[in-house]
Design an enzyme around this catalytic site. Structure first.
Site, PDB file in Angstrom:
ATOM      1  CG  ASP A  82      -2.011   1.001   1.207  1.00  0.00           C
ATOM      2  OD1 ASP A  82      -2.412   1.405   0.104  1.00  0.00           O
ATOM      3  OD2 ASP A  82      -2.500   1.382   2.295  1.00  0.00           O
ATOM      4  CG  HIS A  83      -0.477   4.901  -0.085  1.00  0.00           C
ATOM      5  ND1 HIS A  83      -0.795   5.853  -1.026  1.00  0.00           N
ATOM      6  CD2 HIS A  83      -1.638   4.587   0.541  1.00  0.00           C
ATOM      7  CE1 HIS A  83      -2.087   6.124  -0.961  1.00  0.00           C
ATOM      8  NE2 HIS A  83      -2.630   5.351  -0.028  1.00  0.00           N
ATOM      9  N   GLY A 181      -7.408   8.847   7.064  1.00  0.00           N
ATOM     10  CA  GLY A 181      -7.599   9.284   8.440  1.00  0.00           C
ATOM     11  C   GLY A 181      -9.067   9.516   8.754  1.00  0.00           C
ATOM     12  N   GLY A 209      -9.245   5.565   1.713  1.00  0.00           N
ATOM     13  CA  GLY A 209      -9.810   6.426   2.743  1.00  0.00           C
ATOM     14  C   GLY A 209     -11.259   6.129   3.062  1.00  0.00           C
ATOM     15  CB  SER A 211     -11.582   4.730   7.999  1.00  0.00           C
ATOM     16  OG  SER A 211     -10.844   3.532   7.971  1.00  0.00           O
ATOM     17  CG  ASN A 230      -7.530   0.678   0.072  1.00  0.00           C
ATOM     18  OD1 ASN A 230      -8.017  -0.170  -0.659  1.00  0.00           O
ATOM     19  ND2 ASN A 230      -6.294   1.129  -0.085  1.00  0.00           N
ATOM     20  CB  VAL A 231     -11.105  -0.471   5.981  1.00  0.00           C
ATOM     21  CG1 VAL A 231     -11.494  -0.046   7.399  1.00  0.00           C
ATOM     22  CG2 VAL A 231     -12.318  -0.428   5.055  1.00  0.00           C
ATOM     23  CB  ALA A 232      -6.023   1.991   7.236  1.00  0.00           C
TER      24      ALA A 232
END
Length: 284
Positions: A82-83, A181, A209, A211, A230-232
């Site tokens: 990721d990234h 974030g 992003g 979340s 994507n979930v972080a």
């Protein structure tokens, strides 16, 4: 089983109208709970790691843990970079067994982004490794990557088609209003822009992003071509809050087998909910 390229999952999701959730993992416990929940719900999942995660956990450790999870549950998982931005670093990790790569050149001028992504795509496709790139820039923070509002910008639908044609990427992360974030207020996604991008391209689209984005918005994005979500941040907060609560109740605790368990349970609830929202349960 084994680690697989993520494009196998994403192309199936695109053809059947759901999305594959990508969960950022960091250590043994987070890999365990993602794999366990995915197996219970028969859902494809992608385990994502930023450069910071691989530095923290160790490349060989993280690859081995994910391979062990795939073998234990008899399921194919994708471990995803990721990234990532540095080509030699990417090459080291694919030689270690990673089969899914996001090369992030979104901070570069368009021509330089194309050159960087094309180089990585050529390298990865040689080994049947899938490649995701990003066009446009999300605001917010993802580990050490910080993008303020002034430097964020949305994906141009016409430019997206040109970018894909020139780079040969397998999936494209688009900037339509989401951010890394936590959100301050309700997020606003540009669904009209996403619809325009979908009409112009022929590969799976990715939403970073996610979340904190309301369920209805995520589902609408999936209807308009998003195949990877994507979930972080939500996972990290749930895990950390549960561990903090445990220590508040048991301040003398010192056994990680005990204080990590509530963190895993809290994280599992988020994972199961995201799988449900993505519509990926039962899609293995």
């Amino acid at each position: 089983m084994y680690l697989i390229p993520s494009n196998e999952m994403l192309n199936k999701a695109r053809s059947q109208g759901y999305a594959v959730p990508a969960f950022n993992v960091h250590n043994l416990e987070t890999v365990q709970i993602v794999a366990e929940t995915a197996a219970e719900m028969s859902s494809p999942v992608i385990m994502a790691g930023t450069p910071g995660t691989f530095s923290y956990a160790g490349i060989d450790y993280l690859v081995s843990i994910c391979k062990s999870a795939a073998k234990l549950h008899n399921l194919p998982f994708a471990l995803h970079l990721d990234h990532h931005e540095v080509v030699p670093d990417i090459e080291t990790k694919i030689k270690a067994g990673v089969r899914s790569v996001m090369i992030d050149g979104s901070h570069l001028p368009f021509s330089e982004n194309i050159a960087l992504v094309s180089k990585v795509t050529t390298l990865c496709h040689r080994y049947n490794i899938s490649v995701e790139a990003e066009l446009g820039r999300l605001g917010g923070q993802e580990d050490d990557l910080v993008v303020d509002a002034e430097n964020s910008f949305f994906t141009d639908p016409d430019v997206a088609a040109e970018f894909i044609a020139k780079t040969g990427v397998d999936s494209l992360a688009v900037a339509i209003g989401s951010a890394h974030g936590l959100y301050h207020g309700e997020p606003k996604l540009d669904f009209q822009r996403l619809a325009q991008i979908q009409r112009r391209v022929d590969i799976p689209l990715v939403l970073h992003g996610a979340s904190g984005i309301p369920e209805a918005m995520v589902k609408r994005a999936i209807e308009l071509g998003i195949c990877k979500v994507n979930v972080a941040t939500e996972l990290k907060i749930a895990f950390a809050d549960a561990v903090k609560k445990y220590f508040a109740q048991f301040p003398e605790a010192n056994d990680p087998r005990q204080y990590m368990t509530p963190g895993k349970s809290a994280m599992k609830q988020i994972i199961a909910e995201k799988i449900r929202i993505c519509g990926s349960a039962g899609k293995l």
